[in-house]
Scaffold this motif. Structure first.
Motif, PDB file in Angstrom:
ATOM      1  N   TYR A 238      -5.067  -0.192   4.694  1.00 26.38           N
ATOM      2  CA  TYR A 238      -5.456   0.972   3.861  1.00 26.38           C
ATOM      3  C   TYR A 238      -3.668   1.927   3.840  1.00 26.38           C
ATOM      4  CZ  TYR A 238      -6.715   5.864   4.884  1.00 26.38           C
ATOM      5  OH  TYR A 238      -6.927   7.280   4.154  1.00 26.38           O
ATOM      6  N   ARG A 239      -2.926   1.670   5.089  1.00 20.87           N
ATOM      7  CA  ARG A 239      -1.504   2.328   4.500  1.00 20.87           C
ATOM      8  C   ARG A 239      -0.542   2.052   3.466  1.00 20.87           C
ATOM      9  NH1 ARG A 239       1.632   0.443   8.171  1.00 20.87           N
ATOM     10  NH2 ARG A 239       0.257  -0.760   9.473  1.00 20.87           N
ATOM     11  N   LEU A 307     -12.978  -6.617   3.346  1.00 22.09           N
ATOM     12  CA  LEU A 307     -12.374  -5.827   4.291  1.00 22.09           C
ATOM     13  C   LEU A 307     -10.866  -5.100   3.711  1.00 22.09           C
ATOM     14  CD1 LEU A 307     -12.186  -4.416   7.162  1.00 22.09           C
ATOM     15  CD2 LEU A 307     -10.284  -6.452   8.338  1.00 22.09           C
ATOM     16  N   GLY A 308     -10.521  -6.481   2.984  1.00 19.08           N
ATOM     17  CA  GLY A 308      -8.912  -5.684   2.366  1.00 19.08           C
ATOM     18  C   GLY A 308      -8.832  -5.698   1.486  1.00 19.08           C
ATOM     19  N   LEU A 309     -10.232  -5.447   0.584  1.00 17.52           N
ATOM     20  CA  LEU A 309     -10.511  -5.060  -0.780  1.00 17.52           C
ATOM     21  C   LEU A 309     -10.595  -3.431  -0.520  1.00 17.52           C
ATOM     22  CD1 LEU A 309     -10.676  -5.795  -4.030  1.00 17.52           C
ATOM     23  CD2 LEU A 309     -13.272  -5.793  -3.507  1.00 17.52           C
ATOM     24  N   LEU A 310     -11.818  -3.664   0.692  1.00 12.00           N
ATOM     25  CA  LEU A 310     -11.537  -1.702   0.417  1.00 12.00           C
ATOM     26  C   LEU A 310     -10.494  -1.161   1.625  1.00 12.00           C
ATOM     27  CD1 LEU A 310     -16.173  -2.897   1.708  1.00 12.00           C
ATOM     28  CD2 LEU A 310     -14.840  -1.732  -0.395  1.00 12.00           C
ATOM     29  N   ALA A 311      -9.996  -1.480   2.244  1.00  8.39           N
ATOM     30  CA  ALA A 311      -9.724  -0.774   2.880  1.00  8.39           C
ATOM     31  C   ALA A 311      -7.876  -0.310   1.638  1.00  8.39           C
ATOM     32  CB  ALA A 311      -9.158  -1.688   3.620  1.00  8.39           C
ATOM     33  N   ILE A 312      -7.396  -0.747   0.890  1.00 12.20           N
ATOM     34  CA  ILE A 312      -6.566  -0.683  -0.192  1.00 12.20           C
ATOM     35  C   ILE A 312      -7.396   0.024  -1.241  1.00 12.20           C
ATOM     36  CG2 ILE A 312      -5.973  -2.187  -2.038  1.00 12.20           C
ATOM     37  CD1 ILE A 312      -3.814  -2.898  -1.347  1.00 12.20           C
ATOM     38  N   PHE A 313      -8.648   0.238  -1.371  1.00 14.34           N
ATOM     39  CA  PHE A 313      -9.021   1.162  -2.318  1.00 14.34           C
ATOM     40  C   PHE A 313      -9.304   2.879  -1.612  1.00 14.34           C
ATOM     41  CE2 PHE A 313      -8.756  -2.605  -5.396  1.00 14.34           C
ATOM     42  CZ  PHE A 313      -8.234  -1.705  -6.593  1.00 14.34           C
TER      43      PHE A 313
END
Length: 406
Positions: A238-239, A307-313
């Motif tokens: 996310y950050r 999880l990584g995909l949703l968090a970064i977008f």
């Protein structure tokens, strides 16, 4: 620009139509964010007439101002204009999922069979990453470093990040760029013309901005005091998505600091995944799906990739919905444009530092590797070959070169 469709069946039909169009673009849009914006203009301005040239230019100007992946943000805004929030989600899903699924499959393949591969089998992909980032540095420098002040700011930013490679220094460099830009307002001129009309209330905008800031401030605290590795992974991605200005390749140093430095993934696998991402259509931010699926922290596999995909977008989605109601007033302020000019120059410095470390220092071992990088750069910049073809040639050529070298 047309407002969002009304609730009910018409909204669903509008969202489905948006998804179909963006799915086709997600399967065919090679070449990175600049090329994506060209595909979008052809599809939505010239062919379909969903928005005018002025409206499209407004979206591009807004996405240059915001952190995150520019092409994905433009796509979300176009979907929003056609079918409301469901249209924005449909646009993101259609454009993002093809490359995200392929990146997760690549990660699972490396995890399952990576030990059976020769140590240098993926060396060529790392050379691809060097060539692609070098092209990005050159292109962004020509666009954003157009006077001595911004050149000096770029060099200073690169030096600071190389000397202090911590993640917080990268954020500080971006803030420094904005401060320098504000102090030297003559480097930017205000944008002319009227603002972009979007049917979103200011209350909705404020709610989304509040959610964005709450997650940005509270997730690190929660991750620090929690034993959940899933929460730490979500916070890291996310950050990265919230603090990367320039999108695309600029996310590389942030993700490297978040994923490689704490030992969640080794540098070789990180760069191999980044090189593979160059061969795929769609947004480069789907590299996060590869990382989430392949790294040791978090759930790994398909769940970790999603999880990584949703968090970064997620930051981009919240920012687009939060800023659009206020953009028409902000865009005309000289101070905003001056700060953006400084931020862009600092971003070039971040990318220049990443080009040297970890890319060059990890991937280029001798003169043969350097020659392959130069060849790849020439193929991208002067021969104008498609990125997937360059990935294929350098991937094979780099591995063969290592094999002959012994």
């Amino acid at each position: 620009m047309r407002g969002p469709a009304s609730p009910g069946g018409r909204a669903e039909a509008g969202a489905w139509a948006v998804f179909r169009v963006f799915l086709r673009l997600g399967l065919t849009s090679f070449g990175g964010p600049i090329a994506h914006l060209g595909y979008f203009r052809d599809e939505f301005v010239a062919r379909r007439g969903w928005l005018s040239e002025r409206e499209y230019a407004e979206l591009i100007a807004l996405c240059q101002f915001l952190p995150g992946p520019a092409s994905s943000q433009v796509g979300m805004a176009i979907g929003l204009s056609r079918a409301g929030i469901r249209g924005a989600l449909a646009a993101w899903c259609g454009f993002t999922l093809p490359s995200a699924v392929l990146m997760i499959l690549f990660a699972l393949g490396l995890t399952r069979w990576g030990a059976a591969l020769p140590a240098d089998a993926l060396h060529g992909l790392k050379l691809v990453a060097v060539a692609v980032v070098a092209q990005a540095v050159w292109g962004m420098a020509r666009l954003f470093c157009i006077d001595s002040t911004r050149v000096l700011l770029t060099v200073a930013a690169a030096a600071m990040v190389l000397y202090w490679p911590q993640a917080w220094v990268q954020v500080g460099v971006i803030v420094l760029g904005a401060v320098v830009g504000l102090a030297l307002r003559r480097v930017a001129a205000p944008i002319e013309g009227s603002g972009l009309a979007i049917s979103l209330s200011t209350r909705t905008g404020l709610s989304m901005l509040a959610c964005f800031l709450a997650l940005l401030l509270l997730l690190p605290l929660a991750a620090q005091y929690s034993s959940s590795s899933n929460l730490r992974v979500f916070d890291a991605f996310y950050r990265s998505g919230a603090l990367v200005f320039g999108g695309g390749h600029v996310v590389l140093p942030l993700l490297q600091a978040e994923v490689v430095s704490p030992g969640w993934m080794d540098a070789d696998r990180f760069l191999s995944g980044y090189g593979a991402a160059q061969a795929l259509p769609g947004p480069l931010f789907t590299f996060a799906a590869f990382l989430g699926a392949a790294m040791s922290a978090g759930p790994g596999g398909w769940i970790g990739g999603l999880l990584g995909l949703l968090a970064i977008f997620l930051p981009s989605f919240l920012l687009m919905l939060g800023v659009l109601p206020f953009w028409s007033r902000l865009r005309g302020q000289r101070g905003v444009q001056a700060a953006l000019a400084g931020v862009n120059a600092a971003v070039v410095g971040l990318l220049l530092a990443a080009l040297y470390d970890p890319l060059w220092t990890t991937a280029v071992r001798d003169w043969r590797d350097a020659a392959w990088v130069v060849a790849g750069l020439a193929a991208l910049m002067w021969a104008k070959l498609p990125p997937w073809l360059v990935v294929l040639v350098l991937g094979i050529g780099g591995a063969v070169s290592v094999w002959f070298a012994g």
